[in-house]
Design a protein around this motif. Structure first.
Motif, PDB file in Angstrom:
ATOM      1  N   PHE A 167       6.988   6.545   0.947  1.00 21.27           N
ATOM      2  CA  PHE A 167       6.257   6.718  -0.303  1.00 21.27           C
ATOM      3  C   PHE A 167       6.675   5.619  -1.281  1.00 21.27           C
ATOM      4  CE2 PHE A 167       6.530  10.718   1.858  1.00 21.27           C
ATOM      5  CZ  PHE A 167       5.286  11.305   1.676  1.00 21.27           C
ATOM      6  N   PRO A 168       6.219   4.399  -1.053  1.00 21.00           N
ATOM      7  CA  PRO A 168       6.695   3.274  -1.865  1.00 21.00           C
ATOM      8  C   PRO A 168       6.123   3.282  -3.275  1.00 21.00           C
ATOM      9  CG  PRO A 168       5.021   2.535  -0.319  1.00 21.00           C
ATOM     10  CD  PRO A 168       5.298   3.970   0.010  1.00 21.00           C
ATOM     11  N   GLU A 169       6.995   3.000  -4.236  1.00 21.55           N
ATOM     12  CA  GLU A 169       6.513   2.729  -5.588  1.00 21.55           C
ATOM     13  C   GLU A 169       5.857   1.356  -5.631  1.00 21.55           C
ATOM     14  OE1 GLU A 169       9.696   3.082  -8.324  1.00 21.55           O
ATOM     15  OE2 GLU A 169      10.155   5.162  -7.807  1.00 21.55           O
ATOM     16  N   GLU A 170       6.327   0.480  -4.746  1.00 17.73           N
ATOM     17  CA  GLU A 170       5.794  -0.873  -4.732  1.00 17.73           C
ATOM     18  C   GLU A 170       6.072  -1.513  -3.380  1.00 17.73           C
ATOM     19  OE1 GLU A 170       5.737  -3.668  -8.269  1.00 17.73           O
ATOM     20  OE2 GLU A 170       7.479  -4.425  -7.184  1.00 17.73           O
ATOM     21  N   ILE A 171       5.095  -2.281  -2.893  1.00 19.53           N
ATOM     22  CA  ILE A 171       5.280  -3.113  -1.709  1.00 19.53           C
ATOM     23  C   ILE A 171       5.056  -4.556  -2.139  1.00 19.53           C
ATOM     24  CG2 ILE A 171       4.442  -3.707   0.591  1.00 19.53           C
ATOM     25  CD1 ILE A 171       3.547  -0.843   0.942  1.00 19.53           C
ATOM     26  N   GLU A 172       6.028  -5.403  -1.892  1.00 18.20           N
ATOM     27  CA  GLU A 172       5.919  -6.800  -2.290  1.00 18.20           C
ATOM     28  C   GLU A 172       5.703  -7.675  -1.064  1.00 18.20           C
ATOM     29  OE1 GLU A 172       9.113  -8.139  -4.683  1.00 18.20           O
ATOM     30  OE2 GLU A 172       9.104  -6.393  -6.002  1.00 18.20           O
ATOM     31  N   TYR A 173       4.895  -8.721  -1.241  1.00 19.70           N
ATOM     32  CA  TYR A 173       4.801  -9.750  -0.205  1.00 19.70           C
ATOM     33  C   TYR A 173       5.236 -11.050  -0.846  1.00 19.70           C
ATOM     34  CZ  TYR A 173       0.092  -9.717  -2.283  1.00 19.70           C
ATOM     35  OH  TYR A 173      -0.967  -9.681  -3.141  1.00 19.70           O
ATOM     36  N   ASP A 174       4.337 -12.013  -1.115  1.00 19.61           N
ATOM     37  CA  ASP A 174       4.785 -13.241  -1.764  1.00 19.61           C
ATOM     38  C   ASP A 174       4.763 -13.122  -3.277  1.00 19.61           C
ATOM     39  OD1 ASP A 174       2.078 -13.060  -1.835  1.00 19.61           O
ATOM     40  OD2 ASP A 174       1.693 -15.193  -1.547  1.00 19.61           O
TER      41      ASP A 174
END
Length: 277
Positions: free
Chosen positions: A35-42
């Motif tokens: 249950f991510p608050e945020e997923i980051e990529y670049d």
């Protein structure tokens, strides 16, 4: 199958949960809810949303968005735990709250399957950001990925997209090894060919393979403009799960480029399983 990662990063959490429980029941698997608050990529999706809002003249999006999103996550976790307990599915909740694509790829290394939502959570991620995250995840994952549609019905037919590539053949075999649907499930191989190609050998080999795994099997020959013809065929189908191989980001991007229907991730009408070879 022992470990299924169920990633709640979209707005159709209730539907994703129902679909995840359905798949877990089919394969006798255990669910690990993320249950991510945020997923980051670049670039952080949160920064992109903030930047977009600022350019539109919206200056106060922080606390309300954060609070609403946190409340949504807590509600999703409670719903996840309650439904899995009610259905007798072994389940647990990942203790992480922020992930990069690399983190999720690491989690997938010893997982058997990832299921992710096709539609972004309203008010948190823009559709383009969410779609980019999903496609990056598909490219980086080290296990098969199912992109769940916004709504679904129990699967009555599996359609394998076979374009005569090693990746497509691997996807077919991988699916047959790990999924145990009921004997009355129909399996169809959509064999896509270019004009002038001889399909005799492929058709015979595919029918022989189907007969070893499925009671009801069929081969459909699709020619000209492979992706376009495939989607014209699939959009007439109901209650299907589509299986395909993919060689990273470029293959997935081509899969969604369909000039006539302009099919996008958010409008995906069927579950799509993608494997890497």
């Amino acid at each position: 199958m022992r470990k299924i990662l169920l990633i709640f990063n979209g707005k159709s959490a209730a539907n994703l949960l129902s679909f995840g429980c359905y798949i877990a029941g089919v394969v006798k698997g255990r669910l690990l809810g993320l249950f991510p608050e945020e997923i980051e990529y670049d670039e952080s999706p949160r920064r992109i949303v903030t930047s977009t809002a600022s350019q539109s003249g919206i200056t106060d999006i922080g606390p309300a968005v954060e609070t609403n999103h946190t409340n949504d996550i807590q509600a999703d976790i409670r719903r996840f735990q309650q439904m899995c307990e009610r259905k007798g599915i072994h389940a647990s909740v990942h203790n992480g709250s922020r992930f990069t694509i690399a983190d999720l790829a690491d989690e997938s290394r010893f997982a058997d399957l990832i299921i992710v939502d096709a539609t972004p959570r309203k008010g948190f991620l823009t559709e383009s950001v969410h779609e980019r995250i999903v496609k990056e995840l598909v490219s980086a994952a080290e296990c098969p990925v199912i992109i769940a549609p916004a709504s679904f019905e129990p699967v009555e037919e599996v359609v394998f997209w076979y374009n005569r590539s090693a990746s497509a053949a691997f996807a077919m075999k991988e699916f047959a090894y790990i999924f145990s649907f009921s004997d009355d499930i129909k399996a169809t191989v959509a064999l896509t060919l270019n004009d002038g190609d001889d399909d005799t050998g492929d058709t015979h080999a595919v029918r022989e393979w189907l007969s070893r795994y499925y009671e009801y099997g069929d081969v459909v020959i699709l020619k000209e403009h492979q992706e376009k013809t495939l989607f014209d065929y699939l959009l007439r189908k109901k209650k299907v799960l589509v299986v395909t191989g993919a060689h990273g980001r470029a293959a997935l991007r081509r899969f969604f480029q369909h000039s006539q229907t302009d099919l996008q991730l958010k409008t995906l009408p069927f579950p799509l399983l993608i494997t890497h070879h």
